[in-house]
Scaffold this active site. Structure first.
Site, PDB file in Angstrom:
ATOM      1  N   LYS A  86      18.248   3.519   3.667  1.00 14.45           N
ATOM      2  CA  LYS A  86      17.053   3.031   4.352  1.00 14.45           C
ATOM      3  C   LYS A  86      17.085   1.505   4.359  1.00 14.45           C
ATOM      4  CE  LYS A  86      12.179   4.378   4.325  1.00 14.45           C
ATOM      5  NZ  LYS A  86      11.122   4.874   3.444  1.00 14.45           N
TER       6      LYS A  86
HETATM    7  C1  E4P Z   1       8.344   6.221   4.643  1.00 10.88           C
HETATM    8  O1  E4P Z   1       9.483   6.248   4.756  1.00 10.88           O
HETATM    9  C2  E4P Z   1       7.484   5.042   4.440  1.00 10.88           C
HETATM   10  O2  E4P Z   1       8.018   4.199   3.490  1.00 10.88           O
HETATM   11  C3  E4P Z   1       6.119   5.535   4.076  1.00 10.88           C
HETATM   12  O3  E4P Z   1       5.815   6.631   4.910  1.00 10.88           O
HETATM   13  C4  E4P Z   1       5.035   4.497   4.079  1.00 10.88           C
HETATM   14  O4  E4P Z   1       3.803   5.151   3.909  1.00 10.88           O
HETATM   15  P1  E4P Z   1       2.464   4.378   3.480  1.00 10.88           P
HETATM   16  O5  E4P Z   1       2.014   3.555   4.625  1.00 10.88           O
HETATM   17  O6  E4P Z   1       1.489   5.490   3.167  1.00 10.88           O
HETATM   18  O7  E4P Z   1       2.810   3.542   2.275  1.00 10.88           O
END
Ligand code: E4P
Length: 253
Positions: free
Chosen positions: A118
């Site tokens: 990622k």
């Molecule tokens: C996923 O890969 C993201 O990092 C995550 O969904 C972020 O979510 P949040 O906005 O609830 O922190």
């Protein structure tokens, strides 16, 4: 034929055979995937037991929430996750410079074949995604908040792009509309990057993302389990069982 409003030839998807004005060709060749957005092994196991889980996404905040820190513990935690779920597991790089991202990403990818590196949507991040793509390493371009950013991620060959639906809603911008916009752009050119709707907060987000053709939704466990419930299902089941019991009692009498 050509699907309405798309430039590539339709490959014969059932929905495209009758091109309607405004109808957009869907390129997905797979059913919608559900990922769980957590680093909690207990929650990942619970979601896996439901039988509808296709993968996991984590981020540094989610890892910190579980108290996972230090290089070796972090790496072991990713392996533990991969051993629970048979699907893609996103592991985020911490480095922000190109060389650092490459080093970290290669180490992460070597952990398990299901690891997806990622990478944040930055200039160095997009360059790193292009490098990983060339090496056959799967990537998830994260922190995406605009269609232009999603286009760049696709051009670099990202496996997944993660538009943050909930965080856009938080600032009075329609997150689901961004998913829809990216769907149109990717379908216009047949980009293979999968749209991974992230920052999902509730079950309606999942349903709306499914309606506009997100390939994946990564969700908190609570949003997935909420999809199961409907009061009429509960009432209906209670009635079926009560009637069954009544009939069985009547036969005995
Ligand atoms: C996923 O890969 C993201 O990092 C995550 O969904 C972020 O979510 P949040 O906005 O609830 O922190």
């Amino acid at each position: 034929h050509e699907c309405a409003k798309v430039r590539h030839a339709c490959k014969g998807h059932a929905q495209c055979r009758v091109p309607l004005a405004g109808y957009l060709c869907r390129q997905q060749q797979h059913p919608m995937k559900f990922f769980i957005d957590t680093a909690s092994l207990a929650q990942i196991k619970e979601a896996q037991d439901l039988g509808v889980l296709d993968g996991v996404t984590t981020n540094p905040s989610l890892m910190a929430k579980e108290g996972i820190s230090g290089h070796d513990r972090v790496m072991k935690h990713y392996v533990d996750i991969c051993n629970i779920v048979d699907g893609d597991v996103s592991a985020e790089v911490i480095a922000t410079d190109y060389a650092g991202m490459i080093k970290e990403g290669e180490d992460l990818a070597a952990l398990h074949p299901n690891i997806v590196v990622k990478v944040p949507m930055t200039r160095d991040g997009v360059k790193a995604i292009k490098y990983f793509t060339g090496k056959g390493i799967k990537t998830n371009c994260t922190l995406v908040f605009s269609a232009g950013q999603a286009l760049l991620a696709a051009k670099a060959g990202a496996t997944y792009v993660s538009p943050f639906v909930g965080r856009l809603d938080d600032v009075s911008t329609d997150g689901v509309q961004l998913i829809e916009q990216i769907r149109v752009i990717y379908d216009n050119y047949g980009y293979g990057t999968e749209i991974l709707a992230a920052s999902i907060r509730h079950p309606m987000h999942i349903i709306q993302c499914a309606e506009v053709g997100a390939d994946v939704a990564t969700c908190p466990l609570s949003a997935i389990t909420a999809l199961f419930d409907h009061p009429l299902t509960t009432i209906g089941l209670e009635k079926f069982l009560a009637d069954h019991k009544k009939a069985a009692t009547a036969v005995k009498a």
